[in-house]
Design an enzyme around this catalytic site. Structure first.
Site, PDB file in Angstrom:
ATOM      1  N   ARG A   1      11.119   3.612   3.618  1.00 55.93           N
ATOM      2  CA  ARG A   1      10.721   2.669   4.682  1.00 55.93           C
ATOM      3  C   ARG A   1      11.964   1.916   5.106  1.00 55.93           C
ATOM      4  NH1 ARG A   1       5.592  -1.260   4.691  1.00 55.93           N
ATOM      5  NH2 ARG A   1       4.686   0.765   5.212  1.00 55.93           N
TER       6      ARG A   1
ATOM      7  N   HIS B   1       4.705   5.682  11.610  1.00 53.95           N
ATOM      8  CA  HIS B   1       4.222   5.601  10.228  1.00 53.95           C
ATOM      9  C   HIS B   1       3.276   6.804  10.039  1.00 53.95           C
ATOM     10  CE1 HIS B   1       3.201   4.065   6.408  1.00 53.95           C
ATOM     11  NE2 HIS B   1       2.837   2.833   6.707  1.00 53.95           N
TER      12      HIS B   1
ATOM     13  N   LYS C   1      26.606  -3.517  -0.872  1.00 49.79           N
ATOM     14  CA  LYS C   1      28.080  -3.473  -0.946  1.00 49.79           C
ATOM     15  C   LYS C   1      28.667  -2.778   0.276  1.00 49.79           C
ATOM     16  CE  LYS C   1      27.423  -2.557  -5.814  1.00 49.79           C
ATOM     17  NZ  LYS C   1      27.438  -1.396  -6.722  1.00 49.79           N
TER      18      LYS C   1
ATOM     19  N   ARG D   1       0.795  -1.217   0.000  1.00 52.50           N
ATOM     20  CA  ARG D   1       0.000   0.000   0.000  1.00 52.50           C
ATOM     21  C   ARG D   1       0.832   1.273   0.000  1.00 52.50           C
ATOM     22  NH1 ARG D   1      -2.758  -4.018   1.749  1.00 52.50           N
ATOM     23  NH2 ARG D   1      -0.779  -4.529   2.658  1.00 52.50           N
ATOM     24  N   THR D   2       1.809   1.360   0.902  1.00 50.29           N
ATOM     25  CA  THR D   2       2.505   2.637   1.071  1.00 50.29           C
ATOM     26  C   THR D   2       3.319   2.973  -0.175  1.00 50.29           C
ATOM     27  OG1 THR D   2       2.630   2.073   3.404  1.00 50.29           O
ATOM     28  CG2 THR D   2       3.971   3.924   2.672  1.00 50.29           C
TER      29      THR D   2
HETATM   30  N1   CP Z   1      -0.417  -0.102   5.836  1.00 52.85           N
HETATM   31  C1   CP Z   1       0.796  -0.326   5.296  1.00 52.85           C
HETATM   32  O1   CP Z   1       1.796   0.309   5.665  1.00 52.85           O
HETATM   33  O2   CP Z   1       0.799  -1.272   4.313  1.00 52.85           O
HETATM   34  P1   CP Z   1       2.075  -1.741   3.504  1.00 52.85           P
HETATM   35  O3   CP Z   1       3.009  -2.420   4.483  1.00 52.85           O
HETATM   36  O4   CP Z   1       1.560  -2.669   2.446  1.00 52.85           O
HETATM   37  O5   CP Z   1       2.743  -0.515   2.920  1.00 52.85           O
END
Ligand code: CP
Length: 333
Positions: free
Chosen positions: A131, A159, A110, A80-81
């Site tokens: 992320r 998040h 590396k 999603r993100t």
């Molecule tokens: N909700 C969320 O962060 O989903 P993903 O891990 O798929 O990005």
């Protein structure tokens, strides 16, 4: 409750009048934590997101980010993100470069440091979405970046863009957030989405929180201390059934397998809370069921047809909110 009886207004949006969108990019060099947001900033992001929702539904997008490049740097899995950020950039006329498994597919394999990776990306792009599996990594990246870094999840840390889309989903549903009773259920110790969302909810009067978790996965003290300091009511229980009839928002979460030291510890907590149609029957007719997804077994498939299930729409709200953030941060004012 079957889908046919769904009563909420899909087109309901946050009013955009009297919102001052200018200056957001000056107040926000990077988006690292939900704690950066004041109420005025939330009004800006949510109002712009409502604009973006209308834009997507009427014309699909615009070209306000033409010539801009977004880099996605993902050290942890995501559906999603990453894809909603990429779709957001493309729908606004920008371009995307990136790597979805940075530890393996970038020069980190590396031995390159995160700081050097960010310095290099600064020469290629106008915004970085990252992320990482380590708490604090987004802040480290921001520390050496001239272009905005957006934290797309840093280990068990935060998040913030998920919390903004969660807030948008709640506001879009009820028209206001004030006074809502919200239950967070599941892995509250490792769940970064609930940590970020709790920090946003303290900007809305009368919100009451219910933390539902086994002792081993209880909400950490820093969030509970914040609620106490700000004068918000919260309670803790291990029983899902205790909160179901009380809440306006039931926010289910996954037990975060990847954060456990051993399979044995994970298995001891896995499957502890499962919402099925029978349990959902005791919830208010006006309540909504949310989940940041992915779900494993926390919400049974028989809940998907319930008129109160919002988790798939919630994921789509991520598109509108991330379009909002990108436009506020990098479009020319
Ligand atoms: N909700 C969320 O962060 O989903 P993903 O891990 O798929 O990005």
């Amino acid at each position: 409750m079957k889908k046919a009886s769904k009563g909420h207004d899909q087109s309901r949006s946050v009013p955009c009048s009297r919102i001052d969108f200018s200056g957001f990019s000056k107040r926000f060099s990077h988006i690292i934590s939900a704690s950066q947001f004041e109420r005025v900033d939330l009004d800006v992001v949510l109002s712009k997101a409502a604009e973006m929702e209308k834009l997507v539904k009427t014309s699909g997008g615009s070209s306000i980010l033409k010539g801009k490049v977004m880099a996605t740097l993902f050290y942890e899995a995501s559906t999603r993100t990453r894809l909603s950020f990429e779709s957001s950039m493309l729908r606004l006329g920008g371009c995307v470069v990136g790597t979805e498994n940075a530890r393996e597919f970038s020069s980190v394999s590396k031995g390159e440091t995160l700081q050097d990776t960010i310095r290099i990306l600064n020469g290629y792009c106008d915004v970085i979405v990252m992320r990482h599996d380590e708490k604090g990594a987004a802040r480290t990246a921001a520390g050496v970046s001239r272009v905005p870094v957006l934290n797309a999840g840093d280990g068990p840390g935060e998040h913030p863009t998920q919390a903004l889309l969660d807030l948008y989903t709640i506001k879009r549903e009820f028209g206001e957030v004030e006074g809502k009773k919200v239950a967070f259920v599941g892995d509250l110790k490792n769940g970064r989405t609930v940590r970020s969302l709790a920090q946003l909810l303290v900007h809305f009067k009368g919100v009451e929180l219910f933390f539902v978790a086994p002792k081993a996965l209880a909400m950490k003290d820093d969030i509970k201390d914040l609620l106490k300091r700000k004068g918000f009511k919260y309670s803790e229980t291990e029983k899902l059934e205790d909160v179901l009839p009380l809440v306006d928002v039931l926010y289910m979460t996954r037990v975060q397998k990847e954060r456990f030291a051993s399979e044995k510890e994970y298995l001891a907590c896995k499957g502890v809370y499962v919402l099925d149609a029978k349990k959902a029957a005791s919830m208010k007719a006006s309540a909504i069921i949310m989940h940041p997804l992915p779900r494993i077994d926390e919400i049974a498939p028989d809940v998907d047809e319930d008129s109160r299930a919002r988790y798939f729409e919630q994921a789509q709200c991520g598109l509108f909110v991330r379009m909002s953030l990108l436009s506020l941060l990098i479009a020319k004012e």
